[in-house]
Design an enzyme around this catalytic site. Structure first.
Site, PDB file in Angstrom:
ATOM      1  N   SER A   9       0.842  -1.189   0.000  1.00 13.42           N
ATOM      2  CA  SER A   9       0.000   0.000   0.000  1.00 13.42           C
ATOM      3  C   SER A   9       0.879   1.242   0.000  1.00 13.42           C
ATOM      4  CB  SER A   9      -0.891   0.028   1.240  1.00 13.42           C
ATOM      5  OG  SER A   9      -1.402   1.342   1.413  1.00 13.42           O
ATOM      6  N   HIS A  34      -1.230  -1.279  -4.225  1.00 12.35           N
ATOM      7  CA  HIS A  34      -2.500  -0.975  -3.576  1.00 12.35           C
ATOM      8  C   HIS A  34      -2.561   0.534  -3.380  1.00 12.35           C
ATOM      9  CE1 HIS A  34      -5.990  -1.949  -1.011  1.00 12.35           C
ATOM     10  NE2 HIS A  34      -5.550  -0.996  -0.204  1.00 12.35           N
ATOM     11  N   ASP A  36      -4.634   3.659  -2.076  1.00 18.43           N
ATOM     12  CA  ASP A  36      -5.714   4.010  -1.157  1.00 18.43           C
ATOM     13  C   ASP A  36      -6.263   5.396  -1.460  1.00 18.43           C
ATOM     14  OD1 ASP A  36      -5.960   1.768   0.707  1.00 18.43           O
ATOM     15  OD2 ASP A  36      -3.890   2.243   1.271  1.00 18.43           O
ATOM     16  N   MET A 168     -11.514  -5.997   5.238  1.00 19.08           N
ATOM     17  CA  MET A 168     -10.684  -5.065   6.008  1.00 19.08           C
ATOM     18  C   MET A 168     -10.330  -5.675   7.360  1.00 19.08           C
ATOM     19  SD  MET A 168     -10.045  -2.451   4.150  1.00 19.08           S
ATOM     20  CE  MET A 168      -9.157  -1.538   5.426  1.00 19.08           C
ATOM     21  N   ASP A 202      -6.451  -6.375   4.267  1.00 21.97           N
ATOM     22  CA  ASP A 202      -5.842  -5.051   4.269  1.00 21.97           C
ATOM     23  C   ASP A 202      -5.922  -4.460   5.670  1.00 21.97           C
ATOM     24  OD1 ASP A 202      -4.948  -2.491   3.712  1.00 21.97           O
ATOM     25  OD2 ASP A 202      -6.719  -1.904   2.542  1.00 21.97           O
TER      26      ASP A 202
HETATM   27  C1  DX5 Z   1      -6.243   1.651   5.583  1.00 19.47           C
HETATM   28  C2  DX5 Z   1      -5.807   1.365   4.182  1.00 19.47           C
HETATM   29  C3  DX5 Z   1      -4.697   0.397   4.106  1.00 19.47           C
HETATM   30  C4  DX5 Z   1      -3.432   0.870   4.779  1.00 19.47           C
HETATM   31  C5  DX5 Z   1      -2.732  -0.338   5.334  1.00 19.47           C
HETATM   32  O1  DX5 Z   1      -7.423   2.355   5.575  1.00 19.47           O
HETATM   33  O2  DX5 Z   1      -6.879   0.832   3.448  1.00 19.47           O
HETATM   34  O3  DX5 Z   1      -4.448   0.002   2.782  1.00 19.47           O
HETATM   35  O4  DX5 Z   1      -2.563   1.541   3.921  1.00 19.47           O
HETATM   36  O5  DX5 Z   1      -1.630   0.067   6.071  1.00 19.47           O
HETATM   37  P1  DX5 Z   1      -0.872  -0.912   7.066  1.00 19.47           P
HETATM   38  O6  DX5 Z   1      -0.400  -2.092   6.260  1.00 19.47           O
HETATM   39  O7  DX5 Z   1       0.214  -0.083   7.601  1.00 19.47           O
HETATM   40  O8  DX5 Z   1      -1.885  -1.332   8.103  1.00 19.47           O
HETATM   41 ZN    ZN Z   2      -6.402  -0.104   1.515  1.00 22.29          ZN
END
Ligand code: DX5
Ligand code: ZN
Length: 246
Positions: A9, A34, A36, A168, A202
């Protein structure tokens, strides 16, 4: 089960060097990126929109196969997912993953600025994304039951069936949060019912949590802080892949 797909991400990348971060990550072994997208309404944070995606797309080669390397996996944490489908297709998004909660009309109350035209049901959303030439993903937040997906996944019309489900494992909005193992039964149930489905997890994924997620049956692994915070991101990417392939 479908192949392991590691999708760093870029939320945790250096935004001042975003293009380079994207090409470096692919060179270090990532399959997908990924991306966001947050609008400050669906989640309490703002990231960036289609113009930024257009620019970073020029740093990463388009995938040559359906789920190939370089796939832009856009995670749309936005209140009006239908409104941005065309813009993101033009920007170079390959997989448009919208939130179930944003697509169902009951959320119109939460988001008064949403017009009925920009809202639609999940099946219509998936068809529309496919018509626009992208793969379609559907995401559920921790508070949403996995049962809401059965009707969508059992749809006999292929054009209305998602190419991926995102479960999630944190409340969406920020990187670096603690992994919620409480969400894994959703993954296990999805895997049991749909052996060939791409199931993405995620939030909070890294070397310490990947085994649980892989055991539950996830094959698409998002990791932000674990990859971009590492001295050797390539090593983390390999570890994540090995855990899924084991
Ligand atoms: C959170 C995002 C994720 C985030 C994950 O709302 O959807 O994609 O970037 O970050 P980590 O891997 O650090 O939890
Ligand atoms: Zn995400």
């Amino acid at each position: 089960a479908p192949p392991a797909i590691i999708a760093p991400s870029i939320l945790s990348a250096d935004f001042a060097e975003l293009g380079k971060a994207c090409s470096d990550t692919i060179a270090q072994g990532a399959d997908w990126l990924h991306v966001d997208i947050m609008d400050g309404h669906f989640v309490p944070n703002i990231t960036f929109g289609a113009p930024v995606v257009t620019k970073i797309r020029t740093h990463v080669q388009r995938p040559t196969t359906k789920h190939g390397r370089g796939t832009f996996d856009c995670h749309m944490m936005i209140a009006e997912p239908k409104k941005w489908v065309k813009d993101f297709q033009k920007a170079g998004c390959d997989l448009y993953c919208f939130h179930y909660e944003a697509a169902i009309s009951s959320t119109a109350a939460e988001s008064p600025e949403a017009t009925s035209e920009s809202k639609t049901n999940p099946k219509e959303m998936i068809r529309y994304i496919h018509d626009c030439g992208m793969l379609a993903g559907i995401a559920i937040k921790p508070d949403t039951k996995v049962d809401v997906l059965w009707d969508i996944l059992d749809n006999p019309h292929l054009a209305e069936r998602p190419d991926m489900v995102l479960v999630m494992t944190v409340h969406p909005g920020f990187g670096g949060q603690k992994f919620m193992a409480s969400e894994l039964p959703k993954v296990a149930e999805l895997r049991k019912r749909y052996p060939d489905l791409n199931i993405e997890v995620d939030g909070g994924l890294g070397p310490g949590t990947i085994d649980q997620a892989a055991d539950a049956g996830a094959n698409v692994i998002v990791a932000g802080s674990a990859v971009f915070g590492a001295k050797n991101p390539g090593e983390i990417i390999s570890k994540l892949r090995e855990a899924v392939e084991r």
